[in-house]
Scaffold this active site. Structure first.
Site, short mmCIF file in Angstrom:
data_model
loop_
_atom_site.label_atom_id
_atom_site.label_comp_id
_atom_site.label_asym_id
_atom_site.label_seq_id
_atom_site.Cartn_x
_atom_site.Cartn_y
_atom_site.Cartn_z
N ASP A 46 -4.99 -7.99 -4.58
CA ASP A 46 -5.18 -9.15 -3.71
C ASP A 46 -5.53 -10.39 -4.52
O ASP A 46 -5.12 -11.49 -4.16
CB ASP A 46 -6.28 -8.86 -2.67
N HIS B 117 0.82 -1.21 0.00
CA HIS B 117 0.00 0.00 0.00
C HIS B 117 0.84 1.26 0.00
O HIS B 117 0.42 2.30 -0.50
CB HIS B 117 -1.00 -0.02 1.15
N GLU C 222 -11.78 -10.08 -4.94
CA GLU C 222 -10.33 -10.09 -4.76
C GLU C 222 -9.84 -11.39 -4.14
O GLU C 222 -8.70 -11.48 -3.71
CB GLU C 222 -9.86 -8.87 -3.97
C1 PEP Z 1 -6.92 -4.80 -4.50
O1 PEP Z 1 -6.69 -5.70 -3.68
O2 PEP Z 1 -6.70 -4.91 -5.72
C2 PEP Z 1 -7.45 -3.51 -4.05
C3 PEP Z 1 -7.86 -2.59 -4.92
O3 PEP Z 1 -7.48 -3.26 -2.71
P1 PEP Z 1 -6.18 -2.93 -1.85
O4 PEP Z 1 -5.02 -2.71 -2.80
O5 PEP Z 1 -6.48 -1.74 -1.05
O6 PEP Z 1 -6.02 -4.17 -1.04
MG MG Z 2 -7.49 -5.57 -1.67
#
Ligand code: PEP
Ligand code: MG
Length: 536
Positions: free
Chosen positions: A451, A188, A427
């Site tokens: 994910d 993140h 996801e």
């Molecule tokens: C993902 O998992 O692709 C998503 C958009 O959520 P995050 O990256 O916040 O886990």
């Molecule tokens: Mg995610």
């Protein structure tokens, strides 16, 4: 001129002084000072920061464990006012003419030794508190308390590692780029760098000697150059100017439709985590918000955001988007997004652990507060609510039931709300496999490829060693996306992609061919993607 190679996580050039971020550095160095009164004033500023930190910790603890158990933070606050303690610190600074950190460390050691030697058990236990409070003060003196107060001029941040909670607290107007040793391209923190349009590198060990020296981050080649020579600096300044020119050219695409030459339209939305990202989404002509990562509101704070605080943010987001769709994802905390005040236990496998909807369904107090704030905001614009990490139909039914109860509660209180679209993130492979059933219960799907790739390929997205194995173009991942879109459409759901893959220009054509309805990407990618789509 010294050069170091790392892995780029966002392209672009940053030029500026390096600011080193060393967290919780407890090794105290002793040095002589010349102005004791200025040093004492610095000590008192650190004391105020520590007092503010303790006040929020106290409030958070009262909510979580009750007043009696939260008392400890009040005791610590009182210790910060203790005259003997303060006299000792200021006396050492004045008489020994040494820095405040060292004076605090010495005082802390002396006082805790004194308490340890006492007969009374209660007083003996205070030794640990004096140590704790001294360490907090030292952290405030060394780091200015937290990452938020670190940047006082535009700089490139260099750190061992940056957690999402630290990254969100940085003053973005002062951040030119960053370099860390740890972290993966799919974390993140990396996503935040892309959202903030910041050139960033990982895999480079920061050297304390770099602090304050001029550097260049080349997010194309993955190079960090410390003390660049004139020729290199000029070359990089030119490259940076070219980037800006390209960005200016892309501005011509503002207000233009996102449509292919053959007339196929796709919605181009933005991924955001804060109101300032919403501004960036608007500047880049986003057609809506496809993913508002609401957990970043929680990460920025020292305690649970209240219903009123959340309502104000969601309302502003909707108002600022002026009638365009805003999809807010409910709290997706856990895994790499850790927040102290949630009091989550350490886990062996956090990515497979207690996170996202699993927390919301077992902590209904937190979940209901967020849903109330969201529903109240819904009268200010077209709001969609989306739920993360879904693996079963039961979860969706449970979520819908809670949402219904919250609506009834608002109705009973005469609080207005508007109809909201609801959707789920796809996801997990489980969600893909049951997407037909899920589609019957919701209005839309948003595919979280970050994910989905991690869980499909059994690859920890946080582990930098696995970056070369993390292949979101893997046929298994692409097949999952295709199937999700087909199953969603077959049951009346529209389907978008909000993972980082949505911005991958190599796959844009394939996604359109699969029938995707919406792509949600970081604001700096919107116009680039519109250009790509208009060329197809
Ligand atoms: C993902 O998992 O692709 C998503 C958009 O959520 P995050 O990256 O916040 O886990
Ligand atoms: Mg995610």
């Amino acid at each position: 001129m010294e050069q170091f190679t790392g892995r780029p996580i966002f392209q672009g050039i940053a030029i500026g002084p390096i600011r080193l971020y060393t967290k919780k550095e407890q090794q105290v160095k002793r040095y002589k000072i010349t102005d004791a009164e200025a040093e004492i004033a610095r000590f008192h500023r650190a004391r105020e920061t520590a007092a503010a930190e303790l006040a929020s910790l106290y409030e958070a603890a009262v909510r979580q464990v009750g007043e009696a158990n939260a008392m400890i933070f009040e005791v610590h606050q009182m210790m910060l006012e203790d005259e003997d303690y303060l006299d000792s610190v200021t006396h050492i600074i004045r008489t020994q003419e040494i820095n405040a950190e060292m004076a605090v460390a010495t005082t802390g050691d002396n006082f805790s030794a004194m308490f340890s030697a006492m007969e009374d058990e209660y007083m003996r236990a205070r030794a640990a508190d004096v140590k704790d409070i001294s360490e907090r003060l030292i952290a405030c003196l060394v780091n200015g308390g937290s990452a938020s107060e670190l940047l006082t001029e535009p700089a490139i941040l260099a750190a061992e590692d940056l957690a999402p909670s630290e990254t969100v607290q940085l003053d973005k107007s002062m951040l030119l780029g960053f370099v860390t040793r740890l972290g993966s391209a799919n974390s993140h923190t990396a996503i935040l760098a892309r959202t903030m349009n910041l050139p960033a590198l990982i895999g480079i060990r920061p050297d304390p000697a770099w602090n304050g020296r001029l550097a260049v981050v080349d997010g194309y080649s993955g190079t960090l150059t410390v003390d660049p020579d004139e020729e290199y600096l000029l070359q990089m300044q030119t490259r940076k100017a070219q980037d800006e020119e390209k960005r200016t050219l892309l501005q011509q695409l503002k207000g233009k439709e996102t449509v292919t030459r053959s007339g196929r339209r796709v919605k181009l939305y933005a991924n955001v985590g804060s109101l300032s990202d919403i501004r960036s989404a608007m500047e880049n002509d986003a057609e809506g918000i496809g993913l508002f990562r609401s957990e970043f509101l929680y990460l920025e704070k020292k305690d649970f955001p209240t219903e009123e605080e959340q309502f104000a943010i969601y309302r502003t987001a909707l108002e600022n988007m002026g009638g365009k769709k805003v999809i807010i994802r409910t709290l997706d905390i856990g895994a790499d997004k850790q927040i102290d005040y949630f009091g989550l236990e350490r886990e062996e496998n956090p990515a497979l652990g207690y996170r996202a909807i699993r927390i919301c369904l077992t902590r209904p107090d937190i979940f209901r507060t967020q849903l109330r704030a969201l529903l109240r905001a819904s009268v200010y614009g077209p709001l969609s609510i989306m739920f993360p990490m879904i693996i079963s139909l039961d979860e969706v039914l449970a979520v819908k039931e809670i949402l219904e109860e919250v609506k009834q509660e608002l109705t009973a209180q005469d609080i207005p709300y508007a109809p909201v679209e609801i959707g789920v993130m796809i996801e997990t492979p489980a969600a893909v496999m049951i997407s037909e059933q899920l589609a019957a219960e919701v209005d839309f799907f948003s595919i979280g490829t970050n994910d989905l790739t991690q869980y499909t390929l059994a690859l920890d997205r946080q582990n930098p060693k696995l970056d070369s194995f993390y292949d979101p173009h893997h046929p298994a991942v692409l097949r999952m996306i295709r199937e999700t879109i087909a199953n969603g459409h077959a049951h009346g759901c529209w389907v978008g992609i909000c993972g980082e893959l949505g911005a991958d220009e190599e796959l844009t054509e394939a996604f359109l061919e699969m029938g995707v309805d919406e792509l949600s990407v970081s604001p700096p990618m919107i116009l680039r993607l519109r250009k790509r789509i208009r060329e197809l």
